[in-house]
Design a protein around this motif. Structure first.
Motif, PDB file in Angstrom:
ATOM      1  N   ALA A 146      57.842  75.397  16.171  1.00  0.00           N
ATOM      2  CA  ALA A 146      59.147  74.746  16.316  1.00  0.00           C
ATOM      3  C   ALA A 146      59.353  73.708  15.215  1.00  0.00           C
ATOM      4  CB  ALA A 146      59.250  74.095  17.694  1.00  0.00           C
ATOM      5  N   HIS A 147      58.313  72.949  14.925  1.00  0.00           N
ATOM      6  CA  HIS A 147      58.409  71.949  13.861  1.00  0.00           C
ATOM      7  C   HIS A 147      58.695  72.619  12.520  1.00  0.00           C
ATOM      8  CE1 HIS A 147      57.632  68.291  11.596  1.00  0.00           C
ATOM      9  NE2 HIS A 147      56.785  68.963  10.840  1.00  0.00           N
ATOM     10  N   VAL A 148      58.029  73.739  12.269  1.00  0.00           N
ATOM     11  CA  VAL A 148      58.253  74.475  11.022  1.00  0.00           C
ATOM     12  C   VAL A 148      59.691  74.987  10.969  1.00  0.00           C
ATOM     13  CG1 VAL A 148      57.613  76.529   9.703  1.00  0.00           C
ATOM     14  CG2 VAL A 148      55.831  75.103  10.739  1.00  0.00           C
ATOM     15  N   ALA A 149      60.204  75.473  12.086  1.00  0.00           N
ATOM     16  CA  ALA A 149      61.585  75.951  12.130  1.00  0.00           C
ATOM     17  C   ALA A 149      62.555  74.825  11.766  1.00  0.00           C
ATOM     18  CB  ALA A 149      61.913  76.502  13.512  1.00  0.00           C
ATOM     19  N   LEU A 150      62.260  73.618  12.228  1.00  0.00           N
ATOM     20  CA  LEU A 150      63.109  72.476  11.884  1.00  0.00           C
ATOM     21  C   LEU A 150      63.042  72.185  10.388  1.00  0.00           C
ATOM     22  CD1 LEU A 150      64.945  70.202  12.946  1.00  0.00           C
ATOM     23  CD2 LEU A 150      62.884  68.816  13.258  1.00  0.00           C
ATOM     24  N   THR A 154      66.522  75.221  10.457  1.00  0.00           N
ATOM     25  CA  THR A 154      67.087  75.931  11.614  1.00  0.00           C
ATOM     26  C   THR A 154      66.835  75.104  12.883  1.00  0.00           C
ATOM     27  OG1 THR A 154      65.040  77.235  11.785  1.00  0.00           O
ATOM     28  CG2 THR A 154      66.882  78.213  10.580  1.00  0.00           C
ATOM     29  N   PRO A 155      67.562  74.009  13.037  1.00  0.00           N
ATOM     30  CA  PRO A 155      67.324  73.138  14.193  1.00  0.00           C
ATOM     31  C   PRO A 155      67.601  73.815  15.529  1.00  0.00           C
ATOM     32  CG  PRO A 155      69.345  72.512  13.073  1.00  0.00           C
ATOM     33  CD  PRO A 155      68.643  73.491  12.187  1.00  0.00           C
ATOM     34  N   MET A 161      62.608  76.765  20.676  1.00  0.00           N
ATOM     35  CA  MET A 161      61.151  76.891  20.767  1.00  0.00           C
ATOM     36  C   MET A 161      60.533  75.702  21.491  1.00  0.00           C
ATOM     37  SD  MET A 161      60.536  78.488  16.978  1.00  0.00           S
ATOM     38  CE  MET A 161      58.851  79.028  17.145  1.00  0.00           C
ATOM     39  N   TYR A 162      61.059  74.514  21.230  1.00  0.00           N
ATOM     40  CA  TYR A 162      60.562  73.346  21.969  1.00  0.00           C
ATOM     41  C   TYR A 162      60.896  73.468  23.454  1.00  0.00           C
ATOM     42  CZ  TYR A 162      58.959  70.422  18.067  1.00  0.00           C
ATOM     43  OH  TYR A 162      58.260  69.899  17.006  1.00  0.00           O
TER      44      TYR A 162
END
Length: 232
Positions: A146-150, A154-155, A161-162
């Protein structure tokens, strides 16, 4: 953390039970074969439940021992069992996972987002294969992704995911639920599109209802902003 537990009981006359259900074995089955049949039953339960199973096994000689059987079929005993029991929130994963996560964080923070995304996908797959979809290590891997997606811009995906991780923590009765829910809330505020923001707001509101009184102030804010997004 509530743990899924099962029992195995083996007797000197070649019989065995898993959670009170007799094993179907042929005459002349030795202890090694009986133990393998019992472990197959437990592994099947782990696969169906998507999580590792804590097993208390009684051998034919009366010895009692505890082990953890993962959906992959891997069995852990001794200190590994104690370590898993002592780390219900998955904050101290095995060394290989810690090193992998450190690489992901370094890649993400240094701008190598594609590398970070690839590694984040792989660590989720590996954690799921090793421990099951509902193990704390799997949810920690989900939070890393999720952190990588941010970081990848892509927030909305990060918020999803979070939220998935937070639901998993809530199911486990873990305090990690609230931290994941707060991260989902922060990511949600960075979603630029009103339609996506409104949809995610509805999901987030449902998630926060799991948090009881502690989550009420945040829930009210989410509901108010979701109404604004729908109107505009």
């Amino acid at each position: 953390m509530p743990r899924h537990t099962m029992t195995i009981e083996l007797t000197p006359d070649g019989r065995g039970w898993v959670d009170g259900q007799a094993l179907m074995t042929e005459d002349g089955t030795d202890t090694t074969q009986l133990r393998a049949a019992a472990l197959r039953e437990v592994t099947g339960a782990a696969v169906r439940g998507g999580r590792s199973v804590v097993v208390e096994a009684t051998d034919p000689d009366g010895a009692v021992w505890t082990m953890v059987v993962h959906p992959s079929g891997r069995v852990e005993t001794g200190a590994a069992v104690d370590e898993l029991a002592a780390d219900p929130e998955g904050t101290r994963p095995p060394a290989a996972y810690r090193d992998w996560m450190a690489e992901i964080w370094e890649a993400g923070e240094s701008g190598r987002h594609l590398d970070a995304l690839s590694m984040a996908t792989k660590i989720q797959e590996q954690a799921t294969a090793d421990y099951g979809t509902r193990h704390p290590y799997a949810w920690r891997a989900r939070e890393v992704a999720a952190h990588v997606a941010l970081l990848c811009g892509t927030p909305g995906r990060a918020a999803e995911m979070y939220m998935e991780a937070a639901r998993g923590w809530a199911e486990l009765g873990s305090a990690a639920y609230w931290a994941a829910a707060q991260r989902a809330y922060a990511c949600w505020h960075q979603v630029p599109e009103a339609a996506q923001g409104a949809w995610l707001g509805e999901q987030l509101a449902e998630l926060l209802r799991l948090g009881g009184d502690e989550a009420l102030p945040t829930l009210r804010l989410v509901l108010a902003r979701t109404d604004e997004l729908r109107g505009g």
